[in-house]
Motif scaffolding. Structure first.
Motif, PDB file in Angstrom:
ATOM      1  N   GLN A 156       0.819  -1.208   0.000  1.00  0.00           N
ATOM      2  CA  GLN A 156       0.000   0.000   0.000  1.00  0.00           C
ATOM      3  C   GLN A 156       0.852   1.256   0.000  1.00  0.00           C
ATOM      4  O   GLN A 156       0.449   2.290  -0.542  1.00  0.00           O
ATOM      5  CB  GLN A 156      -0.919  -0.007   1.240  1.00  0.00           C
ATOM      6  CG  GLN A 156      -1.977  -1.089   1.215  1.00  0.00           C
ATOM      7  CD  GLN A 156      -3.056  -0.779   0.206  1.00  0.00           C
ATOM      8  OE1 GLN A 156      -3.330   0.378  -0.084  1.00  0.00           O
ATOM      9  NE2 GLN A 156      -3.641  -1.808  -0.378  1.00  0.00           N
ATOM     10  N   ASN A 157       2.007   1.221   0.608  1.00  0.00           N
ATOM     11  CA  ASN A 157       2.830   2.429   0.717  1.00  0.00           C
ATOM     12  C   ASN A 157       3.444   2.847  -0.630  1.00  0.00           C
ATOM     13  O   ASN A 157       3.798   4.012  -0.828  1.00  0.00           O
ATOM     14  CB  ASN A 157       3.975   2.199   1.717  1.00  0.00           C
ATOM     15  CG  ASN A 157       3.431   2.000   3.133  1.00  0.00           C
ATOM     16  OD1 ASN A 157       2.376   2.527   3.467  1.00  0.00           O
ATOM     17  ND2 ASN A 157       4.153   1.227   3.943  1.00  0.00           N
ATOM     18  N   ASP A 158       3.611   1.937  -1.591  1.00  0.00           N
ATOM     19  CA  ASP A 158       4.227   2.268  -2.877  1.00  0.00           C
ATOM     20  C   ASP A 158       3.211   2.605  -3.943  1.00  0.00           C
ATOM     21  O   ASP A 158       3.582   2.819  -5.106  1.00  0.00           O
ATOM     22  CB  ASP A 158       5.085   1.077  -3.349  1.00  0.00           C
ATOM     23  CG  ASP A 158       6.224   0.797  -2.370  1.00  0.00           C
ATOM     24  OD1 ASP A 158       6.640   1.758  -1.679  1.00  0.00           O
ATOM     25  OD2 ASP A 158       6.634  -0.358  -2.285  1.00  0.00           O
ATOM     26  N   VAL A 159       1.914   2.652  -3.603  1.00  0.00           N
ATOM     27  CA  VAL A 159       0.887   2.905  -4.609  1.00  0.00           C
ATOM     28  C   VAL A 159       0.911   4.379  -4.997  1.00  0.00           C
ATOM     29  O   VAL A 159       0.959   5.278  -4.143  1.00  0.00           O
ATOM     30  CB  VAL A 159      -0.499   2.510  -4.075  1.00  0.00           C
ATOM     31  CG1 VAL A 159      -1.581   2.919  -5.067  1.00  0.00           C
ATOM     32  CG2 VAL A 159      -0.539   1.001  -3.849  1.00  0.00           C
ATOM     33  N   VAL A 160       0.842   4.633  -6.306  1.00  0.00           N
ATOM     34  CA  VAL A 160       0.738   6.000  -6.827  1.00  0.00           C
ATOM     35  C   VAL A 160      -0.727   6.283  -7.071  1.00  0.00           C
ATOM     36  O   VAL A 160      -1.391   5.580  -7.831  1.00  0.00           O
ATOM     37  CB  VAL A 160       1.554   6.160  -8.130  1.00  0.00           C
ATOM     38  CG1 VAL A 160       1.382   7.559  -8.681  1.00  0.00           C
ATOM     39  CG2 VAL A 160       3.015   5.839  -7.880  1.00  0.00           C
TER      40      VAL A 160
ATOM     41  N   SER B 294       5.025  13.959 -14.541  1.00  0.00           N
ATOM     42  CA  SER B 294       5.755  12.857 -15.172  1.00  0.00           C
ATOM     43  C   SER B 294       5.029  11.533 -15.001  1.00  0.00           C
ATOM     44  O   SER B 294       5.340  10.549 -15.668  1.00  0.00           O
ATOM     45  CB  SER B 294       7.159  12.759 -14.576  1.00  0.00           C
ATOM     46  OG  SER B 294       7.078  12.438 -13.193  1.00  0.00           O
ATOM     47  N   VAL B 295       4.041  11.504 -14.091  1.00  0.00           N
ATOM     48  CA  VAL B 295       3.286  10.277 -13.813  1.00  0.00           C
ATOM     49  C   VAL B 295       2.154  10.189 -14.827  1.00  0.00           C
ATOM     50  O   VAL B 295       1.373  11.126 -15.001  1.00  0.00           O
ATOM     51  CB  VAL B 295       2.720  10.273 -12.378  1.00  0.00           C
ATOM     52  CG1 VAL B 295       1.888   9.021 -12.151  1.00  0.00           C
ATOM     53  CG2 VAL B 295       3.865  10.352 -11.376  1.00  0.00           C
ATOM     54  N   SER B 296       2.077   9.069 -15.491  1.00  0.00           N
ATOM     55  CA  SER B 296       1.014   8.883 -16.476  1.00  0.00           C
ATOM     56  C   SER B 296      -0.196   8.244 -15.815  1.00  0.00           C
ATOM     57  O   SER B 296      -0.149   7.746 -14.687  1.00  0.00           O
ATOM     58  CB  SER B 296       1.513   7.981 -17.623  1.00  0.00           C
ATOM     59  OG  SER B 296       1.789   6.671 -17.123  1.00  0.00           O
ATOM     60  N   VAL B 297      -1.313   8.258 -16.544  1.00  0.00           N
ATOM     61  CA  VAL B 297      -2.555   7.686 -16.001  1.00  0.00           C
ATOM     62  C   VAL B 297      -2.381   6.192 -15.767  1.00  0.00           C
ATOM     63  O   VAL B 297      -2.844   5.643 -14.755  1.00  0.00           O
ATOM     64  CB  VAL B 297      -3.726   7.967 -16.951  1.00  0.00           C
ATOM     65  CG1 VAL B 297      -4.996   7.291 -16.438  1.00  0.00           C
ATOM     66  CG2 VAL B 297      -3.931   9.453 -17.127  1.00  0.00           C
ATOM     67  N   LYS B 298      -1.709   5.509 -16.678  1.00  0.00           N
ATOM     68  CA  LYS B 298      -1.543   4.064 -16.549  1.00  0.00           C
ATOM     69  C   LYS B 298      -0.793   3.691 -15.274  1.00  0.00           C
ATOM     70  O   LYS B 298      -1.032   2.639 -14.687  1.00  0.00           O
ATOM     71  CB  LYS B 298      -0.789   3.517 -17.767  1.00  0.00           C
ATOM     72  CG  LYS B 298      -1.605   3.573 -19.058  1.00  0.00           C
ATOM     73  CD  LYS B 298      -0.815   2.950 -20.188  1.00  0.00           C
ATOM     74  CE  LYS B 298      -1.628   2.971 -21.485  1.00  0.00           C
ATOM     75  NZ  LYS B 298      -0.870   2.343 -22.602  1.00  0.00           N
ATOM     76  N   GLU B 299       0.145   4.571 -14.872  1.00  0.00           N
ATOM     77  CA  GLU B 299       0.920   4.274 -13.690  1.00  0.00           C
ATOM     78  C   GLU B 299       0.090   4.347 -12.399  1.00  0.00           C
ATOM     79  O   GLU B 299       0.498   3.806 -11.362  1.00  0.00           O
ATOM     80  CB  GLU B 299       2.110   5.248 -13.581  1.00  0.00           C
ATOM     81  CG  GLU B 299       3.157   5.032 -14.672  1.00  0.00           C
ATOM     82  CD  GLU B 299       4.258   6.063 -14.602  1.00  0.00           C
ATOM     83  OE1 GLU B 299       5.378   5.775 -15.042  1.00  0.00           O
ATOM     84  OE2 GLU B 299       3.996   7.181 -14.068  1.00  0.00           O
ATOM     85  N   THR B 300      -1.041   5.018 -12.441  1.00  0.00           N
ATOM     86  CA  THR B 300      -1.891   5.147 -11.237  1.00  0.00           C
ATOM     87  C   THR B 300      -2.938   4.046 -11.157  1.00  0.00           C
ATOM     88  O   THR B 300      -3.614   3.907 -10.114  1.00  0.00           O
ATOM     89  CB  THR B 300      -2.612   6.506 -11.226  1.00  0.00           C
ATOM     90  OG1 THR B 300      -3.472   6.599 -12.372  1.00  0.00           O
ATOM     91  CG2 THR B 300      -1.598   7.646 -11.250  1.00  0.00           C
ATOM     92  N   ILE B 301      -3.109   3.280 -12.230  1.00  0.00           N
ATOM     93  CA  ILE B 301      -4.153   2.251 -12.257  1.00  0.00           C
ATOM     94  C   ILE B 301      -3.570   0.935 -11.781  1.00  0.00           C
ATOM     95  O   ILE B 301      -2.587   0.450 -12.316  1.00  0.00           O
ATOM     96  CB  ILE B 301      -4.742   2.107 -13.676  1.00  0.00           C
ATOM     97  CG1 ILE B 301      -5.356   3.432 -14.135  1.00  0.00           C
ATOM     98  CG2 ILE B 301      -5.784   0.993 -13.703  1.00  0.00           C
ATOM     99  CD1 ILE B 301      -5.835   3.428 -15.577  1.00  0.00           C
TER     100      ILE B 301
END
Length: 797
Positions: A644-648, A658-665
């Motif tokens: 849980q701590n590494d979730v974007v 720099s964070v894309s949408v795919k990286e948050t899913i």
């Protein structure tokens, strides 16, 4: 498009009053009614069990008028000045019966100011008559009658008993006959009978109460009333725990009343007899003197015949002498009546006129005696300051003044008449001078003798009648029924108490439920929303789920789940699809915002279960944690994520370009259902400013094109502005309310949002609905699961 609200309005309008709906809140709380009734009936039972029963004693008496009673009036009915016409009103006699003096005498005669009680563990009973002890007071009765005192005794042998003042005091061993010191002078307790074995070890409390207090209590408890209107029959009643005591009180009251009326009636007869005795004594002396004169005259003058020529003259002279003597007699009677009247303010009966020729004096004396009797009777129930008594005093003074004037005028008239008769007598005497003086004197003496004898015999007759009347006087009432009792207690009334307990047992929970519902300002089901919103679609209801401590995932739907929770979300999904097909939305038609008015209405719970339900149909679904102030999605899915701590999350996507949408899913498997989720991320210090970023549009443009449905869990709309800042990206907005939590008044905010079109495609859902409160009586659940109904449910179906 057909709106669900139209159907609701139709149902409500066509059934304005639904009996089943009205009584449903009470029927479903039947247990409280049963419990309340049982409690009230139990209280009533114990009240009846430990309440002293009271019995009713009743007596009947009939008031007698003077024509029906015997007494002085009957003995002297031939004398007009003794005739009395009394029409006593029943109300006045009731007032006399209720005189406080009678009740004081009852208390003294029956010793009701000294009461003995047998003390039990729970129940205390009064001992009447058969008391084991007798109390002898050293002080006078006048002191005891005003004393308030209590003490406890316990007989331990035939010669000793225990004595204490207070219940908690240590008892003192006292011998019978020993003086016990008290504040009012001491007392001596003796046994009432020789054998006391049946009274050993029984604790007894003795209460001494002032006589006046007991008398006033009795007066308040005794009820006296007419049998019926215009009836002379009077009922006397009293309630008491002891039947014999109640009977004795009523019988003694009747006795005291009769004694008082007898004494009142005898007063006039006694005064009249006294006057007759005085007159007889005086006339007897005169008659004796006349007889002695005749004897001396005939012996000294040897008179044997009457001169024939003086017969006519003597006859006329005799008539003149009779008139003269009668006039003098009347004058003496007037003088006696004048002295009997006494002072102006004295009110004593006067002797009636014995043969006076003046009818005015006779009428006034009769009226005077009537008013005296009426005044004495009223004083029994009223004081001297009573308006009626004062009026009688004025009338008596007025009559007394009239009597004085009439007597004075009669005396003057009699004086003139006597002077005239004396002059006439002198003329006769002068004419008879030629007749031998001895014969003239003899006839004069004989004339006096005849007059005295006639009056003497009349008074003797009346004296005998007066003496008989004193012994033959009857009371003013006749006892029809002595005091009696049916033997059944009249208080407490079991039927009334049990009926009242039953009624109270039903009305208390009814009142509480009614007031609670009356003051309830929260929504509870779909019907409540129907009444608040007339132009907003209501998708349905989410039932209340009982959470378990060990399996929190039971709050989330499962694959192939037939639970009530899953069925309710399937119905909502179906209703949503129906509404969605009826709308023509160009952009973001597959984006669903979930919001509410305030916190705690179940947005995250609803959002996650809605996403799982849609994903369970093999649709590609994305859940976005849009509430970046107070994220709750993580708490539901934490058991399904290892890092849980590494979730974007959403916050990191907006802040870091720099964070894309795919990286948050991230894809999670929850209850065997795969679901893509974008969590809220870290809580930022400026959430409102972050949500105004252009990155939000980039996010929704991407996900709306990649997924079949995008469910967004947003912040409460009324508390913060976050939801309204991103509302343009929603094709549909599900506005959540919570049963028993959301107040009706704050729904005005939702109405305002809808009226101002601040939320796109607004639809309503009621969360956490008690299954008993489902709108229109609906029940969720798989149609194949047949519920076993209890007998009570079958009856009230």
């Amino acid at each position: 498009m057909t709106d669900f609200n139209n159907l609701s309005d139709t149902i409500i309008s066509t059934n304005q009053f639904n009996l089943r709906k009205t009584v449903a809140p009470y029927i479903k709380r039947w247990f409280w009614f049963v419990l309340s009734v049982l409690i009230c009936l139990s209280i009533a039972y114990f009240k009846l069990r430990y309440t002293t029963p009271e019995y009713l004693a009743t007596a009947k008496i009939m008031l007698l008028s003077d024509g029906e009673a015997t007494g002085a009036n009957a003995a002297f009915k031939d004398l007009p000045f003794f005739s009395e016409k009394e029409d006593a009103k029943v109300e006045d006699e009731i007032g006399v019966i209720m005189s406080i003096d009678f009740f004081r005498n009852i208390v003294k005669d029956l010793h009701l100011n000294i009461t003995h009680y047998a003390e039990g563990r729970i129940y205390t009973s009064e001992i009447y008559k058969n008391t084991p002890i007798h109390i002898n007071f050293i002080a006078s009765d006048s002191i005891i009658d005003q004393t308030s005192f209590s003490f406890y005794t316990k007989i331990i042998s035939d010669t000793y008993f225990e004595y204490k003042l207070n219940e908690d005091d240590a008892p003192k061993k006292v011998e019978f006959g020993e003086k016990i010191p008290t504040f009012f002078g001491g007392m001596i307790i003796t046994p009432s009978h020789l054998d006391l074995s049946g009274n050993f070890d029984i604790e007894m409390r003795t209460q001494i109460t002032p006589v006046r207090a007991i008398a006033e209590s009795l007066k308040n408890r005794v009820v006296v009333f007419q049998e019926k209107a215009s009836s002379k029959i009077i009922n006397i009643q009293i309630q008491d725990p002891i039947v014999d005591k109640a009977k004795d009180i009523i019988n003694t009251l009747i006795t005291k009343y009769n004694e008082a009326t007898l004494n009142q009636k005898n007063i006039k007869s006694i005064n009249t007899a006294k006057f007759i005795d005085e007159r007889i004594s005086l006339i007897a002396k005169d008659l004796l003197g006349v007889d002695d004169s005749i004897v001396r005259f005939k012996t000294g003058n040897k008179v044997t015949d009457v001169v024939s020529e003086a017969t006519q003259l003597s006859s006329s002279s005799m008539e003149n002498e009779q008139l003269l003597e009668q006039s003098k007699m009347q004058l003496r009677q007037l003088n006696y009546m004048d002295s009997a009247l006494g002072d102006v303010n004295s009110y004593a009966p006067i002797p009636a006129n014995l043969g006076l020729g003046d009818p005015a004096i006779a009428a006034l004396s009769t009226k005077y005696n009537e008013l005296i009797s009426e005044r004495d009777r009223l004083l029994k129930s009223a004081g001297e300051k009573n308006s009626v008594v004062i009026q009688l005093d004025q009338n008596l003074r007025s009559i007394k003044e009239n009597l004085n004037r009439s007597i004075t005028n009669s005396k003057k008239s009699l004086g003139i008449q006597i002077s005239s008769l004396e002059n006439q007598s002198n003329k006769f005497n002068s004419k008879l001078f030629s007749v031998p003086g001895q014969e003239s004197k003899l006839r004069g003496i004989e004339r006096k003798q005849g007059i005295k004898e006639q009056l003497y015999l009349y008074l003797l007759e009346k004296r005998e009648e007066a003496a008989i009347s004193l012994t033959a006087t009857s009371p003013s009432s006749k006892v029809i029924d002595q005091a009696f009792s049916s033997g059944s207690p009249v208080s407490p009334n079991k039927k009334i108490i049990y009926t009242a307990a039953l009624f109270l047992g039903l009305i208390i929970p009814f009142g509480i439920i009614y007031v609670k519902d009356l003051l309830d300002n929260k929504i509870h089901n779909k019907e409540d929303l129907d009444r608040e919103f007339k132009n907003i679609t209501i998708l349905g209801e989410i039932p209340r789920i009982k959470n378990t401590l060990k399996a929190s995932e039971k709050l989330l739907v499962e694959r192939n789940d037939r639970s009530i929770l899953s069925e309710s979300f399937r119905i909502l999904r179906t209703n949503f699809e129906y509404v969605r097909r009826g709308r023509n939305i160009e952009n973001y038609d597959n984006v669903i915002f979930v919001t509410s008015t305030i916190n705690g209405e179940g947005k995250s719970f609803f959002s996650l279960n809605t996403a799982l339900t849609m994903s369970n149909t093999n649709k590609k679904v994305l859940l976005i944690g849009g509430d970046i102030r107070n994220p709750k999605i993580q708490s539901f899915i934490k058991t399904h994520s290892k890092e849980q701590n590494d979730v974007v999350g959403l916050t990191e996507f907006i802040v870091d370009k720099s964070v894309s949408v795919k990286e948050t899913i991230y894809t999670y498997t929850i209850n065997d259902i795969d679901l893509d989720i974008i969590v809220s991320g870290k809580i930022p210090p400026n959430p409102a400013e972050l949500l105004m970023s252009d990155r939000i549009k980039e996010l929704f443009d991407y996900v709306s094109g990649q997924y079949d449905f995008v469910v967004v869990d947003t912040a409460p709309a009324m508390l913060v502005t976050d939801t309204l800042l991103i509302s343009q990206y929603a094709g549909h907005t599900i506005y959540l309310t919570r049963a028993g939590y959301t107040e009706k008044r704050i729904l005005n905010f939702a109405k305002e949002l809808h009226a101002n079109k601040k939320l796109n495609g607004m639809m309503l859902v009621v969360n956490d609905v008690d299954q008993a409160n489902f709108g229109y009586g609906a029940k969720y659940g798989y149609y194949g699961d047949h519920e076993k109904k209890s007998l009570f449910k079958k009856i009230f179906k």
